[in-house]
Write an enzyme that holds these catalytic residues in place. Structure first.
Site, mmCIF file in Angstrom:
data_model
loop_
_atom_site.group_PDB
_atom_site.id
_atom_site.type_symbol
_atom_site.label_atom_id
_atom_site.label_comp_id
_atom_site.label_asym_id
_atom_site.label_seq_id
_atom_site.Cartn_x
_atom_site.Cartn_y
_atom_site.Cartn_z
ATOM 1 N N HIS A 1 -73.526 19.599 53.730
ATOM 2 C CA HIS A 1 -73.672 20.996 54.172
ATOM 3 C C HIS A 1 -73.823 21.927 52.971
ATOM 4 O O HIS A 1 -74.769 22.721 52.901
ATOM 5 C CB HIS A 1 -72.452 21.389 55.008
ATOM 6 C CG HIS A 1 -72.455 22.804 55.464
ATOM 7 N ND1 HIS A 1 -72.774 23.187 56.744
ATOM 8 C CD2 HIS A 1 -72.157 23.974 54.817
ATOM 9 C CE1 HIS A 1 -72.702 24.497 56.865
ATOM 10 N NE2 HIS A 1 -72.321 24.997 55.693
ATOM 11 N N GLU A 2 -72.883 21.849 52.049
ATOM 12 C CA GLU A 2 -72.928 22.756 50.907
ATOM 13 C C GLU A 2 -74.145 22.480 50.021
ATOM 14 O O GLU A 2 -74.718 23.402 49.438
ATOM 15 C CB GLU A 2 -71.635 22.672 50.100
ATOM 16 C CG GLU A 2 -70.391 23.123 50.863
ATOM 17 C CD GLU A 2 -70.533 24.504 51.479
ATOM 18 O OE1 GLU A 2 -71.280 25.345 50.939
ATOM 19 O OE2 GLU A 2 -69.900 24.737 52.521
ATOM 20 N N HIS B 1 -77.051 24.394 51.296
ATOM 21 C CA HIS B 1 -77.063 25.751 50.730
ATOM 22 C C HIS B 1 -77.587 25.713 49.293
ATOM 23 O O HIS B 1 -78.358 26.586 48.871
ATOM 24 C CB HIS B 1 -75.650 26.333 50.720
ATOM 25 C CG HIS B 1 -75.155 26.837 52.020
ATOM 26 N ND1 HIS B 1 -75.849 27.740 52.805
ATOM 27 C CD2 HIS B 1 -73.980 26.603 52.682
ATOM 28 C CE1 HIS B 1 -75.136 28.030 53.885
ATOM 29 N NE2 HIS B 1 -74.012 27.352 53.836
ATOM 30 N N HIS C 1 -81.196 25.556 49.130
ATOM 31 C CA HIS C 1 -81.769 26.847 49.501
ATOM 32 C C HIS C 1 -81.883 27.748 48.266
ATOM 33 O O HIS C 1 -82.855 28.508 48.115
ATOM 34 C CB HIS C 1 -80.893 27.492 50.571
ATOM 35 C CG HIS C 1 -81.568 28.541 51.386
ATOM 36 N ND1 HIS C 1 -80.904 29.288 52.337
ATOM 37 C CD2 HIS C 1 -82.836 28.996 51.408
ATOM 38 C CE1 HIS C 1 -81.741 30.133 52.900
ATOM 39 N NE2 HIS C 1 -82.916 29.981 52.351
#
Length: 679
Positions: free
Chosen positions: A467-468, A471, A474
């Site tokens: 998940h992190e 990010h 991104h």
């Protein structure tokens, strides 16, 4: 302190202009900020005083490029206070929070600059701008309007006071929670106290004890310790002690967050009213994909009742498990995870002691890097010759197609000086407005560090890592011209799409075959174990969905209040839990006194729903890969890069998603994924 002696005011002669962590001290920040505030305002003054007519280049682009040195110092300060704080930094943080907010207000209410920006915006239809330039002009104008640029007289002055005071209160709220988390320790003195704890948890508790100078085992309020303790400990009394400490953060004498939250809520409402909104929720949602609270409720209404029904069915299973085990059948909040694990093991023949040896932290880092390589062509080369802010932090140079595109810092372990939870942040944003600036991105996790050898992860930990890293991608893959539009600078209900989407690759068979290998034997994780992990993903989702949705509904309701004096959050939370029918043994993901998402700053205020909103998008997005028959389909990966991971805020998100997916998103894949409707 002179400019020559303050590293924050000097050029950084470090690899890739990383912060010189070994030279920076807490006392450097206040004088540096004072100088950099003046420098930034002088840049804005110069733009405003330009005698030439406003153009995109001399107004919008010039503003976007201004304040680079201040941003550099501010991002460094923010990261240190989150990841490696101390009493000196916290004192500076308390002093500087209102000063930073006051400076931001001075910029956002700069009448001379806004007059130029407003005039340029009025001409936008006739200007020959490309899509990204049009987007920047629109976003800057909206930013200024939403931060009070159009207010006049007393309203203008009052708005600035509100912003500064909220920053001060939010900082104290965060520090109170961190103090409660850092102070608590449950010392396990003998084998009776350790009853039920698997070896990996004993090892982590021993490591936590060593860090705190305790010769033995310690459970802290780090999620990576307290949740496994609540899951495995057979000592109901100790589980209750740990649970009560965990849920009472922000309520201890001398550190009560309720009065801070009450004032924050009153000030947020006043701020929203000054800008013409009835409630803070109306204000916050006006600049998100959802647009209005009603749109959020339309999503949550599809989830809430099915989640409660599922939670009730799960509770019945726990009661039966307790009966068979000879445990108390009056299920309490500190019993749920313990009994649920018993049911999970029985139902799926699955426990973390079997799973964890296949998921070492090092292997899972290699897994996320491999996914980034196969999807986007990224490679990661570690540097070990650069001083960083803590020995646990690792630094990687990131390249795409042989060209350096950014730096990635990985900070994975819990410690007393670090905020709990998991998050991504930046030390520097990507841009090429005048010069090419490469991003410096950091992922923070709070995994329990092994006292010796490799740290092993639960599958939930693996999901958090992916998940992190989503990010992180991104930020790293950002490919825009302007800083304001770079990376994660997107609406809050879109920012979780890249992160939640990447979680899906944690269970892709090709990824597991390459990287999920047994720590001792090197054997690939067995297919039947993967099948059991996959089958268990919908287990206990009623409980998890109730906890998340309850927090979401209460956050939204709280920010729809019109109480001019604020709200007593304890009374409000209790009343809302009764009104909504929140099962007491399930509770909420975050009780209001420690709900940092909504009180530590405004980013997620009236916006905790964004995880589920983005989950609708990510379930739809991954369905596209499943329909294509490959999680690494090259054509889809290229579209994913172009329209989602690299685009930042350079294009409207709804259109970008539809272009990628080819249709409007539907909630059905998300509901099916959570097990709330039949597959």
């Amino acid at each position: 302190m002179t400019t020559n002696s303050n590293p924050l005011l000097q050029d950084w002669d470090t690899p890739h202009q990383l912060p010189p962590f070994d030279l920076i001290r807490a006392e450097h920040f206040a004088p540096a900020f004072t100088a950099l505030f003046a420098e930034h305002l002088a840049e804005i003054d110069a733009i405003a005083a330009n005698p030439a007519a406003p153009t995109f280049a001399n107004t919008a682009a010039a503003f976007d490029a201004a304040g680079a040195r201040l941003s550099r110092a501010e991002l460094l300060f923010e990261n240190l206070t989150l990841s490696e704080t101390n009493s000196e930094l916290q004192a500076v943080e308390r002093d500087m929070a209102p000063a930073l907010a006051a400076h931001s207000s001075k910029v956002s209410m700069h009448a001379g600059f806004f007059a130029r920006l407003d005039a340029l915006y009025a001409q936008r239809q006739s200007l020959e701008l490309n899509e990204e330039q049009r987007r920047l002009l629109a976003r800057l104008h909206l930013d200024f309007v939403r931060t009070g640029a159009q207010l006049q007289g007393a309203d203008r002055d009052r708005f600035a006071v509100i912003v500064s005071r909220i920053a001060e209160l939010s900082t104290q709220f965060s520090q109170n929670v961190l103090a409660d988390e850092s102070e608590f320790r449950l010392t396990l003195k003998d084998e009776a106290d350790l009853a039920g704890l698997p070896d990996f948890l004993r090892d982590a508790a021993q490591s936590a004890g060593k860090e705190r100078g305790v010769d033995g085992y310690v459970i802290t309020l780090s999620r990576s310790l307290v949740v496994p303790f609540l899951t495995y400990s057979t000592r109901r009394d100790l589980r209750e002690t740990a649970w009560r400490a965990w849920v009472s953060r922000g309520e201890h004498a001398g550190r009560e967050n309720a009065p801070l939250a009450k004032e924050i809520l009153a000030l947020r409402l006043e701020k929203a009213n000054l800008l013409g909104y009835k409630t803070f929720a109306d204000y916050a949602l006006a600049d998100r994909m959802a647009g209005t609270p009603d749109a959020v409720y339309q999503l949550l209404e599809q989830v809430w009742e099915p989640a409660k029904q599922s939670c009730a069915q799960e509770r019945a299973q726990l009661v039966e498990a307790a009966r068979k085990l000879g445990e108390a059948q009056d299920i309490q909040a500190w019993d749920w995870r313990y009994l649920a694990e018993k049911v999970r093991v029985a139902k799926y023949d699955l426990d973390d002691a079997e799973v964890k040896p296949y998921f070492s932290l090092d292997n899972m880092l290699r897994a996320v890097f491999d996914c980034a390589n196969r999807l986007f062509g990224l490679t990661f080369a570690e540097r070990t010759d650069v001083p960083l802010y803590h020995p646990d932090v690792r630094l990687f140079e990131v390249s795409r197609d042989g060209q350096l595109i950014g730096l990635f810092l990985s900070d994975n372990f819990a410690r007393a000086s670090k905020r709990s939870g998991a998050w991504m942040n930046i030390f520097r944003s990507q841009s090429r407005n005048g010069a090419t600036v490469l991003p410096i991105v950091i992922n923070n996790n709070n995994f329990a560090k092994a006292s010796s050898g490799e740290t092993l992860l639960s599958f939930d930990d693996v999901t958090t890592l992916f998940h992190e890293f989503g990010h992180g991608l991104h930020g790293l893959l950002s490919n825009v011209t302007y800083n304001r539009l770079a990376g994660t600078n997107v609406p809050q209900d879109y920012v979780e799409l890249p992160s939640q989407l990447l979680e899906n690759w944690a269970l892709v068979p090709e990824v597991l075959e390459r990287h999920a290998r047994h720590l001792q034997t090197g054997a690939v994780i067995p297919a039947d174990l993967v099948a059991r992990i996959r089958a268990s993903r919908t287990f206990n989702q009623g409980y998890e969905t109730v906890r998340y949705t309850a927090s979401t509904l209460i956050d939204l309701a709280l920010h729809q209040r019109t109480d001019a004096q604020g709200v007593d959050i304890a009374e409000f939370e209790a009343a809302e839990r009764i009104r909504l029918g929140v099962p007491p043994e399930a509770g909420m993901n975050h009780r209001l006194p420690h709900f940092g998402h909504i009180f530590s700053d405004e980013y997620y205020a009236a916006g905790y729903y964004v995880y589920m909103w983005a989950e609708v998008l990510e379930a739809e997005a991954f369905d596209a890969f499943e329909e294509a028959g490959s999680a690494f389909d090259p054509a889809l990966a290229e579209k994913l890069y172009r329209y989602i991971y690299s685009a930042g805020d350079s294009r409207e998100q709804g259109l970008a998603f539809r272009t990628f997916r080819g249709r409007e998103p539907q909630a059905t894949p998300m509901l099916r994924k959570r097990g709330l409707i039949a597959a």
